[in-house]
Structure formats: C-alpha cells, structure tokens
Design a protein around this motif. Structure first.
Motif, PDB file in Angstrom:
ATOM      1  N   ASP A 194     -30.659 -40.719   7.524  1.00  0.00           N
ATOM      2  CA  ASP A 194     -31.933 -41.045   6.861  1.00  0.00           C
ATOM      3  C   ASP A 194     -32.304 -42.515   7.054  1.00  0.00           C
ATOM      4  N   GLY A 195     -32.037 -43.015   8.255  1.00  0.00           N
ATOM      5  CA  GLY A 195     -32.410 -44.388   8.589  1.00  0.00           C
ATOM      6  C   GLY A 195     -31.468 -45.450   8.076  1.00  0.00           C
ATOM      7  N   THR A 196     -30.337 -45.059   7.491  1.00  0.00           N
ATOM      8  CA  THR A 196     -29.397 -46.031   6.929  1.00  0.00           C
ATOM      9  C   THR A 196     -27.995 -45.780   7.475  1.00  0.00           C
ATOM     10  N   ALA A 197     -27.363 -46.819   7.983  1.00  0.00           N
ATOM     11  CA  ALA A 197     -25.993 -46.725   8.494  1.00  0.00           C
ATOM     12  C   ALA A 197     -25.002 -47.084   7.396  1.00  0.00           C
ATOM     13  N   ASP A 198     -23.754 -46.700   7.581  1.00  0.00           N
ATOM     14  CA  ASP A 198     -22.693 -47.061   6.651  1.00  0.00           C
ATOM     15  C   ASP A 198     -22.656 -48.578   6.494  1.00  0.00           C
ATOM     16  N   ALA A 199     -22.660 -49.046   5.244  1.00  0.00           N
ATOM     17  CA  ALA A 199     -22.790 -50.478   4.970  1.00  0.00           C
ATOM     18  C   ALA A 199     -21.649 -51.291   5.580  1.00  0.00           C
ATOM     19  N   ALA A 200     -20.428 -50.789   5.478  1.00  0.00           N
ATOM     20  CA  ALA A 200     -19.280 -51.522   6.008  1.00  0.00           C
ATOM     21  C   ALA A 200     -19.345 -51.619   7.524  1.00  0.00           C
ATOM     22  N   LYS A 201     -19.711 -50.513   8.167  1.00  0.00           N
ATOM     23  CA  LYS A 201     -19.784 -50.516   9.629  1.00  0.00           C
ATOM     24  C   LYS A 201     -20.951 -51.348  10.125  1.00  0.00           C
ATOM     25  N   ALA A 202     -22.073 -51.274   9.434  1.00  0.00           N
ATOM     26  CA  ALA A 202     -23.224 -52.097   9.811  1.00  0.00           C
ATOM     27  C   ALA A 202     -22.912 -53.583   9.611  1.00  0.00           C
ATOM     28  N   GLY A 203     -22.158 -53.902   8.554  1.00  0.00           N
ATOM     29  CA  GLY A 203     -21.760 -55.288   8.329  1.00  0.00           C
ATOM     30  C   GLY A 203     -20.863 -55.814   9.430  1.00  0.00           C
ATOM     31  N   ALA A 204     -19.925 -54.975   9.897  1.00  0.00           N
ATOM     32  CA  ALA A 204     -19.053 -55.376  11.004  1.00  0.00           C
ATOM     33  C   ALA A 204     -19.872 -55.609  12.276  1.00  0.00           C
ATOM     34  N   ALA A 205     -20.859 -54.736  12.517  1.00  0.00           N
ATOM     35  CA  ALA A 205     -21.718 -54.903  13.684  1.00  0.00           C
ATOM     36  C   ALA A 205     -22.528 -56.193  13.580  1.00  0.00           C
ATOM     37  N   ALA A 206     -22.967 -56.538  12.377  1.00  0.00           N
ATOM     38  CA  ALA A 206     -23.724 -57.776  12.181  1.00  0.00           C
ATOM     39  C   ALA A 206     -22.861 -58.997  12.468  1.00  0.00           C
ATOM     40  N   ARG A 207     -21.608 -58.979  12.029  1.00  0.00           N
ATOM     41  CA  ARG A 207     -20.718 -60.119  12.279  1.00  0.00           C
ATOM     42  C   ARG A 207     -20.418 -60.263  13.767  1.00  0.00           C
ATOM     43  N   GLN A 208     -20.255 -59.142  14.471  1.00  0.00           N
ATOM     44  CA  GLN A 208     -20.040 -59.206  15.916  1.00  0.00           C
ATOM     45  C   GLN A 208     -21.283 -59.753  16.611  1.00  0.00           C
ATOM     46  N   SER A 209     -22.450 -59.283  16.185  1.00  0.00           N
ATOM     47  CA  SER A 209     -23.697 -59.757  16.791  1.00  0.00           C
ATOM     48  C   SER A 209     -23.863 -61.254  16.591  1.00  0.00           C
ATOM     49  N   ALA A 210     -23.429 -61.767  15.442  1.00  0.00           N
ATOM     50  CA  ALA A 210     -23.535 -63.200  15.174  1.00  0.00           C
ATOM     51  C   ALA A 210     -22.724 -64.002  16.180  1.00  0.00           C
ATOM     52  N   VAL A 211     -21.562 -63.501  16.561  1.00  0.00           N
ATOM     53  CA  VAL A 211     -20.742 -64.187  17.560  1.00  0.00           C
ATOM     54  C   VAL A 211     -21.476 -64.232  18.892  1.00  0.00           C
ATOM     55  N   TYR A 212     -22.107 -63.123  19.275  1.00  0.00           N
ATOM     56  CA  TYR A 212     -22.864 -63.099  20.527  1.00  0.00           C
ATOM     57  C   TYR A 212     -24.036 -64.080  20.472  1.00  0.00           C
ATOM     58  N   VAL A 213     -24.708 -64.156  19.339  1.00  0.00           N
ATOM     59  CA  VAL A 213     -25.843 -65.067  19.200  1.00  0.00           C
ATOM     60  C   VAL A 213     -25.394 -66.518  19.373  1.00  0.00           C
ATOM     61  N   LEU A 214     -24.251 -66.871  18.805  1.00  0.00           N
ATOM     62  CA  LEU A 214     -23.744 -68.235  18.952  1.00  0.00           C
ATOM     63  C   LEU A 214     -23.473 -68.560  20.413  1.00  0.00           C
ATOM     64  N   ALA A 215     -22.945 -67.594  21.153  1.00  0.00           N
ATOM     65  CA  ALA A 215     -22.695 -67.816  22.585  1.00  0.00           C
ATOM     66  C   ALA A 215     -24.002 -67.925  23.357  1.00  0.00           C
ATOM     67  N   LEU A 216     -24.993 -67.099  23.001  1.00  0.00           N
ATOM     68  CA  LEU A 216     -26.282 -67.147  23.692  1.00  0.00           C
ATOM     69  C   LEU A 216     -27.012 -68.457  23.413  1.00  0.00           C
ATOM     70  N   GLU A 217     -26.864 -69.006  22.209  1.00  0.00           N
ATOM     71  CA  GLU A 217     -27.565 -70.245  21.871  1.00  0.00           C
ATOM     72  C   GLU A 217     -27.126 -71.404  22.749  1.00  0.00           C
ATOM     73  N   ARG A 218     -25.891 -71.385  23.222  1.00  0.00           N
ATOM     74  CA  ARG A 218     -25.423 -72.448  24.102  1.00  0.00           C
ATOM     75  C   ARG A 218     -26.090 -72.372  25.470  1.00  0.00           C
ATOM     76  N   ILE A 219     -26.444 -71.170  25.893  1.00  0.00           N
ATOM     77  CA  ILE A 219     -27.175 -71.019  27.154  1.00  0.00           C
ATOM     78  C   ILE A 219     -28.648 -71.346  26.951  1.00  0.00           C
ATOM     79  N   ALA A 220     -29.223 -70.849  25.849  1.00  0.00           N
ATOM     80  CA  ALA A 220     -30.647 -71.054  25.587  1.00  0.00           C
ATOM     81  C   ALA A 220     -30.996 -72.527  25.429  1.00  0.00           C
ATOM     82  N   ALA A 221     -30.016 -73.350  25.020  1.00  0.00           N
ATOM     83  CA  ALA A 221     -30.280 -74.772  24.809  1.00  0.00           C
ATOM     84  C   ALA A 221     -30.705 -75.477  26.093  1.00  0.00           C
ATOM     85  N   VAL A 222     -30.357 -74.930  27.256  1.00  0.00           N
ATOM     86  CA  VAL A 222     -30.694 -75.571  28.531  1.00  0.00           C
ATOM     87  C   VAL A 222     -31.681 -74.727  29.343  1.00  0.00           C
TER      88      VAL A 222
END
Length: 392
Positions: A194-222
């Motif tokens: 119904d449009g909602t994922a398991d909160a714990a699993k979605a939270g883990a996915a969010a934390r992983q995505s944050a790591v990817y964003v930090l790595a991408l920001e180092r490329i985007a800076a240049v």
C-alpha cells in the motif's frame, strides 16, 4: 600478558603492507560496502571495527574462527529474486526506472527535456579494477551533466575515503537529470505494501543511500552544473506482485549524521601503529591467538551491533564476562557515568557506592523508591469497593 613484542609500526613499513600483514599475507582484502560504512558510522567509537574494516579483514571468517559465528547475508533464493527484480526494473534501457524517477522527482524547473522520452543514455562503465571503474564513473557523470539529458548509470563505482583508507562503493543506480541533478536509486526486493515499505528496511536503505550521496558530492564539487540530490528513490515490488513501485527517501538527516560520524573515526594508520608487531587477524591462526589479537584493539560494543556486525556475538560475550554495562545499551551506559560495571551499579543502588557521586546517589534513591512502591503494592486493596458490594 600479551605474547606479542611491544613495538609500534616502523616508519619504513608502508600502511598497505601493514594492513596486509594484519589480515594475513594470503587473505585477499574484503572491500567496504555502503552497508558496512553505514554500520561503522553508527558506532564511530569502535576502533576494532574501524581497523578490521580498514584492513579488509573478513569478519565473517574471523568470527567463525573465534567460535562465535554470526549468520549474515541473504539466502540464495533472495539473491536470485533480487537480481531478477533489478533486471526487470532496469530493462528496456531503463525506461521503467526513468519513468519512476520522473514521476516522483521530476526533471527540474530548468530542464531542457520535460520528461524521459524512451530509453535513457546508459554509458559503459567497464574498466580495470575498482580505481579504474571509479575514474570511469566520474567521467561518465561529468559527460552526462554536460549533455543535459536523462542518463542512467548502472552499478557505477564510487570512491570515498574513510579513516584514511579508500572505500569503493557500488550503488544499484545513479540517474542524472537534465537539470544536472544526480539521484541515487536503491532497488530492493522486499515489498512495498500500500505504498509503504517496512520501516526498518527502508531506514537501512536510507543510511546506505546517504553513504553514496557523500561519495557523489566529492565528484560533484568539481563538475560544473552538477548537484547531488538529498532525496533518494527506493524501488520495490508493489504489494505481492513483481511490478515495480517507488517511494522517495528524504536522507538529509542521514547524510549529516553519517558525514559527522565518519569524520570522527580514528585514522587506520593510527590504529595500526598502536598495535604490537606480529599481530595478525588471519583466520587460519589458532583461536587463542586470534582472541588475543582481537582483544588488543578497543571495541565499543552495544546491543545494536547484533544487527550489523559479524563480531557482535564475540564482543557481547566478552562484555558480559567483564560485567560491563555496555551490554545493557548505549543509553544505560551514558546514564551511569563512571559506573562502568553492572556490579558497581548494583552496589550503588544498594547504598554501598560513593553517595557523593550524583549517579550513585540517584541510583540509591531510585532503588529506595522502587522498594517503597513494591511494599505499597503488597498492601490490601482499598476496602471501599468491597463495602459497596462491587463485584470487581
């Protein structure tokens, strides 16, 4: 008493060679992934995990050799199902994935294209080794931003320095919008009901995505005109079908917390330099020697480690053996202050501790109030209801 000679890291020994000696000469390094980095950021005070991950030690094999194995990872069936679903989402040139990205995140107000028309540009990211793939990914991101067209990077390779050691990360996908935004896409096989994922699993996915964003920001800076979006897209099967659906993950808080925690990590070379020469975490060594080696590195165990670290069961056993309050959780450890053992806390509650210590005094008062409450609860009930003939 340690059987290792007490000598630090010689200046002539390179860090790379020292880390190879720590994990074992014949043991290949285990690369860091986003899940491991997210767990490391959640417990930055654990020097043991920082060193083992930085050296590329296989913690699963090490835990088994120590006699405290931990069951981590997906089953083969789940992996097959996940790979099949990911291939479906990315099929036909990524048309379905681009549709979901555009539907939930748009193309941008200044985009040259209003929406993805057909297939996206999917550049070839193959190269030799992780360093080569990371360089090829950075070039593809630069070209896609300059082209101002929808571009799908399938399993790009990103580099991020963690505690002085490089980590190579591989997100499921990164989408470049026509307006220069870069969006991280996480594709998971657990359902979205119904449009909602398991909160714990979605939270883990969010934390992983944050790591990817930090790595991408180092490329985007240049890269001129590039901007990394702090809203990731989680793609999952819809309800109990195999049809893909998506939800937006606002990861601004996760990015801030992860960046701060990773910055707090002690550098790997400092941790390695403090160890005696000859120490090794090679799983082929005897269990007693491995136990001594692991105990030479300070750990910060907490019950949350059981869900994210392969050595958690070993660390929990040692924490319980030492009667440490860390086995009760970080919140309890923080409240008890200088009382670092369960025995000391119980003694303070019984009134045997230093009553000049505010923590000991508060424990003694709490124990006294608890005893009074239990004594009151043991008294006969109010006779008024019985006198009124109440059947309760």
């Amino acid at each position: 008493m340690s059987s290792f000679p007490p000598s630090g890291l010689p200046q002539t020994t390179t860090l790379r060679q020292r880390l190879a000696d720590l994990r074992g000469p014949a043991v290949p390094p285990r690369p860091l992934d986003a899940r491991a980095l997210a767990a490391l950021a959640a417990n930055p005070g654990c020097g043991r995990r920082a060193l083992l991950d930085g050296a590329g030690v296989d913690k699963t094999a090490l835990a088994s050799a120590l006699g405290s194995p931990a069951a981590f990872g997906q089953s083969q069936f789940a992996m097959i199902r996940g790979n099949s679903f990911e291939a479906k989402v990315k099929g036909d040139g990524g048309a379905e994935l681009l549709r979901l990205v555009y539907e939930h995140l748009g193309a941008g107000a200044d985009a040259a294209e209003p929406g993805p028309a057909g297939r996206a540009r999917v550049p070839d990211l193959t190269a030799a080794g992780p360093e080569g793939r990371a360089a090829r990914t950075a070039l593809a991101l630069r070209e896609a931003t300059a082209a101002a067209a929808w571009t799908l990077l399938d399993h790009p390779m990103l580099a991020l320095e963690v505690a002085g050691s490089p980590a190579y990360l591989e997100p499921d996908a990164v989408v470049v919008h026509p307006d220069g935004r870069w969006t991280v896409v996480e594709i998971k096989s657990f359902p979205m009901i119904d449009g909602t994922a398991d909160a714990a699993k979605a939270g883990a996915a969010a934390r992983q995505s944050a790591v990817y964003v930090l790595a991408l920001e180092r490329i985007a800076a240049v890269v001129e005109g590039a901007a990394v979006g702090h809203r990731a897209l989680l793609v999952c099967p819809k309800d109990f079908s195999n049809l893909p659906t998506a939800a937006v993950l606002d990861i601004r808080k996760q990015c801030s917390v992860t960046a701060r925690q990773l910055a707090r990590l002690t550098r790997v070379e400092e941790l390695a330099a403090a160890l005696p020469e000859g120490l090794s975490f090679d799983p082929s060594r005897p269990a007693g020697e491995l136990t001594e080696a692991v105990e030479a590195v300070e750990a910060a165990y907490a019950p949350e480690c059981l869900a994210s670290c392969e050595l958690a069961f070993h660390c929990r056993e040692r924490s319980r053996t030492a009667d440490a309050v860390t086995s009760l959780g970080r919140s309890v450890r923080g409240e008890l202050g200088a009382l670092t053992t369960v025995g000391a806390a119980l003694a303070a509650a019984a009134g045997a501790g230093d009553q000049d210590d505010p923590t000991a005094a508060a424990l003694h008062r709490a124990a006294r109030l608890r005893a009074e409450a239990l004594e009151s609860a043991a008294l006969p009930t109010d006779p008024l209801p019985e006198a009124l003939g109440c059947p309760c």
